[in-house]
Design a protein around this motif. Structure first.
Motif, mmCIF file in Angstrom:
data_model
loop_
_atom_site.group_PDB
_atom_site.id
_atom_site.type_symbol
_atom_site.label_atom_id
_atom_site.label_comp_id
_atom_site.label_asym_id
_atom_site.label_seq_id
_atom_site.Cartn_x
_atom_site.Cartn_y
_atom_site.Cartn_z
ATOM 1 N N ALA A 103 37.022 35.539 -3.591
ATOM 2 C CA ALA A 103 38.535 34.510 -4.473
ATOM 3 C C ALA A 103 36.976 34.650 -6.105
ATOM 4 O O ALA A 103 35.866 33.662 -5.719
ATOM 5 N N LYS A 104 38.204 34.876 -7.118
ATOM 6 C CA LYS A 104 37.475 33.820 -8.197
ATOM 7 C C LYS A 104 37.783 32.815 -8.558
ATOM 8 O O LYS A 104 38.374 32.058 -7.761
ATOM 9 N N GLU A 143 34.963 31.238 -6.450
ATOM 10 C CA GLU A 143 34.272 30.795 -5.623
ATOM 11 C C GLU A 143 32.990 30.598 -5.995
ATOM 12 O O GLU A 143 32.606 31.792 -6.705
ATOM 13 N N THR A 144 32.330 29.403 -5.595
ATOM 14 C CA THR A 144 30.298 29.838 -5.341
ATOM 15 C C THR A 144 29.497 30.349 -4.203
ATOM 16 O O THR A 144 30.327 30.060 -3.209
ATOM 17 N N PHE A 160 22.482 31.133 -6.504
ATOM 18 C CA PHE A 160 24.077 30.649 -6.214
ATOM 19 C C PHE A 160 23.468 31.157 -7.336
ATOM 20 O O PHE A 160 24.220 30.716 -8.101
ATOM 21 N N MET A 204 23.526 26.277 -10.326
ATOM 22 C CA MET A 204 23.379 27.562 -9.792
ATOM 23 C C MET A 204 21.935 28.836 -10.583
ATOM 24 O O MET A 204 20.969 28.526 -11.569
ATOM 25 N N ARG A 209 33.877 25.628 4.771
ATOM 26 C CA ARG A 209 34.837 24.360 4.236
ATOM 27 C C ARG A 209 35.281 23.166 4.634
ATOM 28 O O ARG A 209 35.591 21.944 3.640
ATOM 29 N N LEU A 262 31.787 21.094 2.477
ATOM 30 C CA LEU A 262 33.166 21.082 1.588
ATOM 31 C C LEU A 262 33.864 20.027 1.067
ATOM 32 O O LEU A 262 33.807 19.102 0.377
ATOM 33 N N VAL A 275 25.241 25.208 0.634
ATOM 34 C CA VAL A 275 26.775 26.457 0.810
ATOM 35 C C VAL A 275 27.048 27.301 -0.032
ATOM 36 O O VAL A 275 27.426 26.460 -0.726
ATOM 37 N N MET A 333 30.187 29.234 -0.497
ATOM 38 C CA MET A 333 31.430 29.916 0.124
ATOM 39 C C MET A 333 32.045 30.842 1.223
ATOM 40 O O MET A 333 32.409 31.511 1.786
ATOM 41 N N GLN A 390 43.849 32.445 -5.326
ATOM 42 C CA GLN A 390 43.533 32.951 -4.387
ATOM 43 C C GLN A 390 42.068 31.609 -3.144
ATOM 44 O O GLN A 390 41.996 32.574 -2.323
ATOM 45 N N SER A 391 41.848 31.064 -3.685
ATOM 46 C CA SER A 391 40.975 30.356 -3.624
ATOM 47 C C SER A 391 40.541 29.458 -2.710
ATOM 48 O O SER A 391 41.685 28.505 -3.322
ATOM 49 N N VAL A 432 38.873 26.674 -2.827
ATOM 50 C CA VAL A 432 38.304 25.280 -3.531
ATOM 51 C C VAL A 432 39.003 24.184 -4.436
ATOM 52 O O VAL A 432 39.133 23.324 -3.865
ATOM 53 N N GLU A 473 42.271 23.015 -1.572
ATOM 54 C CA GLU A 473 41.638 21.193 -0.562
ATOM 55 C C GLU A 473 40.400 20.645 -1.182
ATOM 56 O O GLU A 473 39.630 19.774 -0.913
ATOM 57 N N LEU A 481 37.512 21.599 -2.536
ATOM 58 C CA LEU A 481 36.553 21.809 -1.890
ATOM 59 C C LEU A 481 34.913 21.052 -3.206
ATOM 60 O O LEU A 481 35.212 20.971 -4.232
ATOM 61 N N ARG A 482 34.026 20.712 -2.087
ATOM 62 C CA ARG A 482 33.246 20.282 -3.654
ATOM 63 C C ARG A 482 32.100 21.132 -3.814
ATOM 64 O O ARG A 482 32.532 22.503 -3.367
ATOM 65 N N GLY A 525 29.081 23.322 -3.813
ATOM 66 C CA GLY A 525 27.946 23.551 -2.755
ATOM 67 C C GLY A 525 26.437 23.426 -3.104
ATOM 68 O O GLY A 525 26.420 24.074 -1.712
ATOM 69 N N MET A 567 23.310 20.153 -1.776
ATOM 70 C CA MET A 567 23.343 18.883 -2.322
ATOM 71 C C MET A 567 22.279 18.415 -1.695
ATOM 72 O O MET A 567 21.535 18.918 -0.986
#
Lengths: 245, 161
Positions: A80-81, A83-84, A132, A158, A176, A179, A199, A201, B60-61, B63, B66, B68-69, B71, B73
């Protein structure tokens, strides 16, 4: 608007094929101030003409003001666009690297998409390295494309990483949970020992700690906490903190 | 003479004939051309497409949904670089935000508004001098009592052995 109908179902289980009608008010009322309320349908919901279709089974979630999505469990990652993810470089092909991200297709990563990279100054990326990276192109019709920097050209965490750590795979739901802003799992982990986590996705986790033993402990804890209730997990974490240290 | 010999339209439309045409014939020819073009254009006989306002945005995501933080840490100072990033990239929780506000208030108390005003008051004169022209500057100096000094001419005093 469709909002009241959807709001009623929040927290319930929906199945693929369920649908909602997106009825627009044809006549504009003169007394009320018309405000164009836009709904955002997240993963699991799809718009098709005047209908809103459910395409994943799971629980309907809602976030104020108007965001809806389906909270589902799955192991297959769909890019999905934005996302890491953690990717593994599988091939160098001229100007691009091929990166395995666990999706249906390998993603491409340009060698210019690293911080400080120019045509002359290529980044040092070898086959087998972990990266990443973030998706800039991800849709069902095209090859996904990754970059290792943000819009201003900074790496911001990254890029290539991963010496002396351990990579393993967990379910997308656990990622999820790790995070989410108020994650209990994360705060439990924080109390254990000094460690570092990456982490993705896409369900990949990379852990590094002071020693190999501690790295393995953290990895095993995370993998097993996928199928545990919160009290069970807390108990296990407490035991590890007392016994293994 | 001109009436008896008529040039054909096709000939008149040719490029080298354009120069010697008068305005009326030119307009006539153009109109005809336009008519021909519009006749040759064809179109689909369809009902008009109504652009409906899109009320649903697809995402679509997970992130943004929700919140989300980021990734990466690090805990307990294992990797200070990543800890710096975590502070930078993750939106603050509400409790932390309040703390932050307090800190900011304390920081602001270092220099009070009055001190600030006084400082700027002193600055006004020197800034004014900077932007003034040479002549004005001389006048300003006189106002400030520098004129007194200029009255007494400085002379070289021979040092005693």
């Amino acid at each position: 608007m469709q909002v009241p109908e959807l709001l009623q179902r929040v927290g319930q289980v929906l199945l693929p094929g369920d649908e909602f009608r997106l009825d627009q008010e044809d006549n504009i009322s003169l007394t009320e101030v018309s405000r164009p309320s836009r709904a955002v349908c997240g993963p699991g919901l799809r718009r098709s003409g005047a209908r809103l279709l459910v395409c994943k089974s799971g629980v309907l979630r809602h976030k104020a003001p108007n965001v809806f999505w389906i909270d589902s469990q799955q192991k297959r990652y769909v890019p999905a666009k934005g996302e890491t993810v953690i990717g593994i470089v599988t091939a160098k092909a001229g100007d691009i690297f091929k990166v395995d991200v666990g999706g249906s297709e390998q993603a491409s990563l340009s060698y210019l998409a690293f911080e400080g990279a120019t045509k002359r100054n290529r980044p040092n990326v070898q086959v087998g390295d972990l990266v990443f990276a973030q998706f800039v192109v991800a849709n069902k019709d095209m090859e996904p494309e990754l970059v290792c920097m943000d819009s201003s050209g900074r790496a911001n965490g990254m890029g290539v990483f991963g010496s002396g750590g351990l990579l393993f795979t967990v379910s997308l739901g656990l990622v999820r949970r790790l995070l989410s802003p108020l994650s209990e799992l994360r705060s439990d982990l924080e109390q254990l020992f000094p460690c570092e986590l990456v982490v993705g996705m896409n369900g990949r986790l990379w852990v590094r700690s002071c020693s190999v033993q501690q790295t393995l402990i953290v990895a095993n804890l995370l993998q097993s906490s996928d199928s545990m209730t919160a009290p069970q997990r807390k108990e296990l974490f407490r035991k590890v903190q007392q016994g293994a240290l | 003479m001109a009436d008896s010999v008529k040039l054909s339209k096709n000939l008149l439309r040719m490029k080298f004939m354009q120069r010697c045409l008068d305005a009326d014939t030119k307009k006539l020819l153009e109109e005809e051309e336009r008519r021909i073009i519009s006749d040759e254009h064809w179109y689909l006989d369809l009902p008009e497409l109504k652009a409906r306002e899109n009320v649903v945005v697809e995402e679509q995501s997970f992130v943004p949904c929700e919140e989300l933080r980021f990734g990466r840490m690090s805990f307990r100072g294992f990797n200070p670089e990543v800890e710096k990033l975590m502070v930078l990239l993750n939106p603050r929780a509400e409790g932390e935000e309040e703390e932050d506000e307090e800190q900011r208030r304390k920081m602001q108390a270092d220099v009070t508004d009055e001190e600030m005003a006084q400082r700027y008051q002193a600055l006004v004169g020197s800034m004014k001098k900077k932007f003034a022209k040479k002549r004005e500057r001389a006048a300003m100096d006189e106002d400030n009592g520098v004129a007194m000094e200029t009255g007494t001419k400085r002379t070289f005093m021979k040092p005693q052995d």
